[in-house]
Design an enzyme around this catalytic site. Structure first.
Site, PDB file in Angstrom:
ATOM      1  N   ASP A  97       0.862  -1.173   0.000  1.00 46.29           N
ATOM      2  CA  ASP A  97       0.000   0.000   0.000  1.00 46.29           C
ATOM      3  C   ASP A  97       0.901   1.227   0.000  1.00 46.29           C
ATOM      4  O   ASP A  97       1.917   1.243   0.695  1.00 46.29           O
ATOM      5  CB  ASP A  97      -0.866  -0.002   1.268  1.00 46.29           C
ATOM      6  CG  ASP A  97      -2.305   0.326   0.979  1.00 46.29           C
ATOM      7  OD1 ASP A  97      -2.532   1.383   0.376  1.00 46.29           O
ATOM      8  OD2 ASP A  97      -3.187  -0.454   1.377  1.00 46.29           O
ATOM      9  N   ASP A 199      -2.914   4.530  -2.574  1.00 42.44           N
ATOM     10  CA  ASP A 199      -4.026   4.901  -1.711  1.00 42.44           C
ATOM     11  C   ASP A 199      -4.547   6.294  -2.072  1.00 42.44           C
ATOM     12  O   ASP A 199      -3.779   7.252  -2.116  1.00 42.44           O
ATOM     13  CB  ASP A 199      -3.522   4.908  -0.256  1.00 42.44           C
ATOM     14  CG  ASP A 199      -4.619   5.264   0.719  1.00 42.44           C
ATOM     15  OD1 ASP A 199      -5.595   4.503   0.786  1.00 42.44           O
ATOM     16  OD2 ASP A 199      -4.506   6.290   1.416  1.00 42.44           O
ATOM     17  N   GLU A 257      -6.166   3.052  -6.284  1.00 37.09           N
ATOM     18  CA  GLU A 257      -7.483   3.100  -5.630  1.00 37.09           C
ATOM     19  C   GLU A 257      -8.190   4.372  -6.067  1.00 37.09           C
ATOM     20  O   GLU A 257      -7.821   5.469  -5.663  1.00 37.09           O
ATOM     21  CB  GLU A 257      -7.348   3.094  -4.101  1.00 37.09           C
ATOM     22  CG  GLU A 257      -8.708   3.039  -3.426  1.00 37.09           C
ATOM     23  CD  GLU A 257      -8.795   3.783  -2.095  1.00 37.09           C
ATOM     24  OE1 GLU A 257      -9.713   3.491  -1.326  1.00 37.09           O
ATOM     25  OE2 GLU A 257      -7.957   4.677  -1.827  1.00 37.09           O
ATOM     26  N   HIS A 335     -11.029  -3.654   3.255  1.00 36.47           N
ATOM     27  CA  HIS A 335     -11.020  -3.129   4.622  1.00 36.47           C
ATOM     28  C   HIS A 335     -11.881  -1.883   4.783  1.00 36.47           C
ATOM     29  O   HIS A 335     -12.000  -1.366   5.879  1.00 36.47           O
ATOM     30  CB  HIS A 335      -9.573  -2.823   5.025  1.00 36.47           C
ATOM     31  CG  HIS A 335      -8.979  -1.727   4.183  1.00 36.47           C
ATOM     32  ND1 HIS A 335      -8.719  -1.887   2.835  1.00 36.47           N
ATOM     33  CD2 HIS A 335      -8.641  -0.449   4.473  1.00 36.47           C
ATOM     34  CE1 HIS A 335      -8.247  -0.753   2.351  1.00 36.47           C
ATOM     35  NE2 HIS A 335      -8.185   0.133   3.319  1.00 36.47           N
ATOM     36  N   ASP A 336     -12.455  -1.376   3.708  1.00 36.84           N
ATOM     37  CA  ASP A 336     -13.298  -0.181   3.789  1.00 36.84           C
ATOM     38  C   ASP A 336     -14.787  -0.489   3.658  1.00 36.84           C
ATOM     39  O   ASP A 336     -15.592   0.439   3.515  1.00 36.84           O
ATOM     40  CB  ASP A 336     -12.892   0.825   2.698  1.00 36.84           C
ATOM     41  CG  ASP A 336     -11.577   1.513   3.010  1.00 36.84           C
ATOM     42  OD1 ASP A 336     -11.268   1.691   4.210  1.00 36.84           O
ATOM     43  OD2 ASP A 336     -10.846   1.872   2.069  1.00 36.84           O
TER      44      ASP A 336
HETATM   45  C1  GLC Z   1      -8.175   4.815   1.585  1.00 38.12           C
HETATM   46  C2  GLC Z   1      -8.041   3.612   2.482  1.00 38.12           C
HETATM   47  C3  GLC Z   1      -8.740   3.899   3.779  1.00 38.12           C
HETATM   48  C4  GLC Z   1      -8.050   5.073   4.431  1.00 38.12           C
HETATM   49  C5  GLC Z   1      -8.020   6.267   3.494  1.00 38.12           C
HETATM   50  C6  GLC Z   1      -7.090   7.312   3.985  1.00 38.12           C
HETATM   51  O1  GLC Z   1      -9.459   5.074   1.198  1.00 38.12           O
HETATM   52  O2  GLC Z   1      -8.505   2.473   1.835  1.00 38.12           O
HETATM   53  O3  GLC Z   1      -8.763   2.793   4.628  1.00 38.12           O
HETATM   54  O4  GLC Z   1      -8.727   5.436   5.605  1.00 38.12           O
HETATM   55  O5  GLC Z   1      -7.593   5.932   2.203  1.00 38.12           O
HETATM   56  O6  GLC Z   1      -5.758   6.900   3.822  1.00 38.12           O
END
Ligand code: GLC
Ligand code: CA
Length: 559
Positions: A97, A199, A257, A335-336
Site C-alpha cells: 500500500d 491509496d 485506488e 477493509h473499507d
Molecule cells: C483509503 C483507504 C482507507 C483510508 C483512506 C485514507 O481510502 O482504503 O482505509 O482510511 O484511504 O488513507
C-alpha cells in the site's frame, strides 16, 4: 505486451488482523510469513499488504510518520525483507500500500512545518487563511466535519485534511513533494516489491480554496468531491510518479485506488498510453437494493441486499469500456466495507450464497482481489459499543436512528452489518481458542463473530474454502484470463450471468443470487455445451433453458 499482472489473482492481507506470532493481539509480518504455505495452497499469486510503515495507527497505518521503516508492532525491516524473499520463493508477488495523499501529523515534515513556518517543509502541506472569522471554506472531510484545522503552531492559518485531522494532505503542486514521494517508492521497489496500491491517489490535486461548495443547508460541511477528486492535475502528477518508477522497474504493477472514478475516468487512469495506473480499483461497481431502507436516516449504515439488474448493468459497462485498455479489478470486499457474507450473503444459506457470489465475480475478465477470510465465508464481527467504531459519523447516525425509533440494539446491529471496522476482524485459523487461533491474546479490535475456520474447512470437501480453491485454479486458464466477456442480459431480477469467449473456447456462467428458484432462457444452444461445474442444484431443460435452485450456479463450456 504481456505482463505478469495480467494473470494476477490477488489476496488482500490486513497485517494487523492476519496472524499474531508474539501474542500481543496484533497480527504481524512473521505471521504473514508463517501463512505463506496456506496462501500458496489457496492458489493466489499476489499479496497486497495494507500499510506496514511506522504509524501512530490512528487510521490503522494510513497515517504514516516514517515511510522508510516498518511499524514495530508489525515487525522489522528484516521481517519485511524475509517476507519479500520467501513470497518470491513461493512464486508470489508482493504489492505494498502506498499512502501518497497525506502523512501523519507526527511525520517530521509536518512537525517541522508547524514548528518553523519558514521551513522548506511548510510548503509540503496545504495552508490557507480563515475567512470571515471562520474556516477558509465549507468543504467537508470524508471522516466528518471540516477539511480545515487550525495550525497547532504560531500562525493563524489552517491546514487541509481530507481524512482525519491528524492526517494533513500533501501539496503535490510542490515538485519537492513529488520528488520525495518518488524517492520513497523507489526505496521500496529497490527492496524487491512488485507493485504498489496507490491509496486515495485521485485526491492529490485540489481546486482553488477560495470557493464554497453549494450546500443543501442540512450540513455545514458538505462533501465537495468535484473540488478535491479526479481533477485534471492528478493525471500529470501521476504520470511523473509512475514513469519514474517504471524507469527503474518496467514490471512494477501500479494498482490505483480510485474509489469514486466512473468508467470513463477508469479508462483514462489505466490507458497504457498515458502511463498512470495499470489497473484501477473503483467502488462504483456495486449496486444495492435500497427499496426497504428507512429514508429518515443515512443510507451508508443501512444494510441492503444486492440489486442484481443494477450490478449487471454496471459490470456490462465496465467490461465493455475497459476491453482492450486494462483489466478491471474484481472484488466483493475490502477493509473499507462490510465483509461479503455479511453484506450480500444469505444467513439461511450461507455456504451456497457465498459460493454463488464468488463465482459471479471471479471468473469474469479482470484481476480478482480476495479479502482475507472471504474464502472461508467469514462474517463481520459484532462490536458491542458505539465507541469501538472510532468514527465521528457514528454518534450522528445513532442520534438520527434513535430519533427515527430504532433501539440501541438495532443501531448496533445496522452498524455491525455495514461498518468497515467490523470487517477488520481477526482471521479465523482454527478452533483452538476463543480467538480462532489468531492469537492467545484478545485481538486489537474484538467482537464475537460466527464460527468457521481454515482448519475445519480444509477437512470439509464442500466447504467455501475448497470452492474458492477450485475457482482460483480455473481462473488461471487462458479462457478465464484473456477471454472477452459479455454480460448476459437475462430477463429476471436475480441471475447474474456472463459469457467468456477466447478463440474456439467459450463458457457460460450463471449464478442465482437469490433464495428463490428460477429458470433462465439463453440464446445459445445448450447441446453445444458441457457442464463444467454445478454448485448446489441446476438442470438443463432442453436446448435453451437452465433451471437453478435458490443460490445455485453453473458453468457450461463449449464442447
Ligand atoms: C483509503 C483507504 C482507507 C483510508 C483512506 C485514507 O481510502 O482504503 O482505509 O482510511 O484511504 O488513507
Ligand atoms: Ca504481534
Amino acid at each position: 505486451m504481456k505482463k505478469w499482472f495480467d494473470e494476477a489473482t490477488i489476496y488482500q492481507v490486513y497485517p494487523k488482523s492476519f496472524k499474531d506470532t508474539n501474542n500481543d493481539g496484533i497480527g504481524d509480518l512473521p505471521g504473514v510469513i508463517e501463512k505463506l504455505d496456506y496462501l500458496k495452497d489457496l492458489g493466489i499469486n499476489t499479496l497486497w499488504l495494507n500499510p506496514v510503515y511506522i504509524s501512530p495507527q490512528l487510521d490503522n497505518g494510513y497515517d504514516v510518520s516514517n515511510y522508510f521503516a516498518i511499524d514495530p508492532s508489525l515487525g522489522t525491516m528484516d521481517d519485511m525483507q524475509r517476507l519479500i524473499h520467501l513470497a518470491h520463493q513461493h512464486q508470489m508477488k508482493i504489492v505494498m500500500d502506498f499512502v501518497m495523499n497525506h502523512t501523519s501529523d507526527q511525520h517530521p515534515w509536518f512537525k517541522d512545518a508547524v514548528n518553523n513556518p519558514d521551513s522548506i517543509y511548510r510548503d509540503y502541506y496545504l495552508w490557507a487563511k480563515g475567512r470571515n472569522g471562520g474556516k477558509p471554506n465549507n468543504w467537508g472531510s470524508f471522516f466528518g466535519g471540516s477539511v480545515w484545522e487550525k495550525d497547532p503552531g504560531q500562525t493563524n492559518e489552517y491546514y487541509f485534511h481530507l481524512f482525519d485531522k491528524h492526517m494533513p494532505d500533501l501539496n503535490w503542486k510542490n515538485p519537492e513533494v513529488q520528488n520525495s514521494m518518488i524517492d520513497i517508492a523507489k526505496f521500496w521497489v529497490k527492496k524487491g516489491i512488485d507493485g504498489l496500491r496507490l491509496d486515495a491517489f485521485i485526491h492529490i490535486s485540489k481546486a482553488d480554496f477560495e470557493q464554497d461548495y453549494p450546500s443543501d443547508g442540512k450540513n455545514p460541511y458538505p462533501l465537495a468531491e468535484s473540488f478535491y477528486a479526479n481533477r485534471k492535475d492528478v493525471q500529470d502528477y501521476l504520470n511523473h510518479f509512475s514513469s519514474e518508477l517504471k524507469k527503474i522497474n518496467p514490471d512494477i504493477f501500479i494498482m490505483g485506488e480510485a474509489s469514486s472514478a466512473n468508467v470513463n475516468l477508469a479508462v483514462d487512469y489505466s490507458d497504457p498510453e498515458r502511463q498512470l495506473c495499470d489497473s484501477v480499483i473503483t467502488f462504483r461497481n456495486f449496486a444495492d437494493d435500497r427499496s426497504q431502507n428507512n429514508h429518515d436516516i443515512p443510507e451508508n449504515f443501512q444494510p441492503a441486499p444486492i440489486d442484481v439488474p443494477g450490478f449487471r448493468e454496471k459490470m456490462a459497462v465496465w467490461q465493455s469500456n475497459l476491453e482492450g485498455i486494462s483489466y478491471p479489478t474484481l472484488y466483493w470486499s475490502n477493509h473499507d466495507m462490510a465483509r461479503l457474507a455479511t453484506r450480500y450473503g444469505d444467513f439461511d444459506e450461507e455456504e451456497a450464497s457465498c459460493k454463488a457470489l464468488a463465482l459471479a465475480m471471479y471468473l469474469q475478465k479482470g484481476l480478482p482481489i480476495i479479502y482475507y477470510g472471504e474464502e472461508l465465508g467469514m462474517r463481520n464481527m459484532n462490536l458491542q459499543d458505539l465507541a469501538d467504531f472510532d468514527d465521528l459519523t457514528v454518534p450522528e447516525f445513532d442520534q438520527k436512528a434513535t430519533k427515527a425509533g430504532f433501539s440501541h440494539e438495532e443501531v448496533l446491529n445496522m452498524l455491525n452489518k455495514t461498518h468497515k471496522i467490523s470487517a477488520r476482524n481477526a482471521m479465523q485459523w482454527d478452533e483452538s481458542n476463543k480467538y480462532f487461533g489468531f492469537s492467545d491474546h484478545e485481538p486489537w479490535k474484538y467482537g464475537p463473530t460466527a464460527a468457521c475456520s481454515v482448519e475445519e474447512e480444509q477437512q470439509e470437501p464442500n466447504s467455501v474454502l475448497n470452492f474458492y480453491k477450485l475457482i482460483i485454479k480455473m481462473k488461471q486458464e487462458p479462457l478465464y484470463i484473456k477471454g472477452r466477456e459479455i454480460v448476459l442480459n437475462t430477463k429476471d431480477k436475480q441471475v447474474f450471468g456472463y459469457k467468456r469467449i477466447f478463440n474456439d473456447h467459450a463458457a457460460i456462467v450463471l449464478c442465482n443470487l437469490n433464495k428463490q428458484a428460477t429458470k433462465v432462457t439463453l440464446d445459445d444452444n445448450l447441446n453445444d455445451y458441457d457442464i463444467r461445474l454445478i454448485q448446489k442444484t441446476a438442470n438443463l431443460d432442453g436446448k435453451h433453458q437452465v433451471s437453478l435452485a435458490g443460490w445455485s450456479s453453473i458453468v457450461l463450456e463449449k464442447k
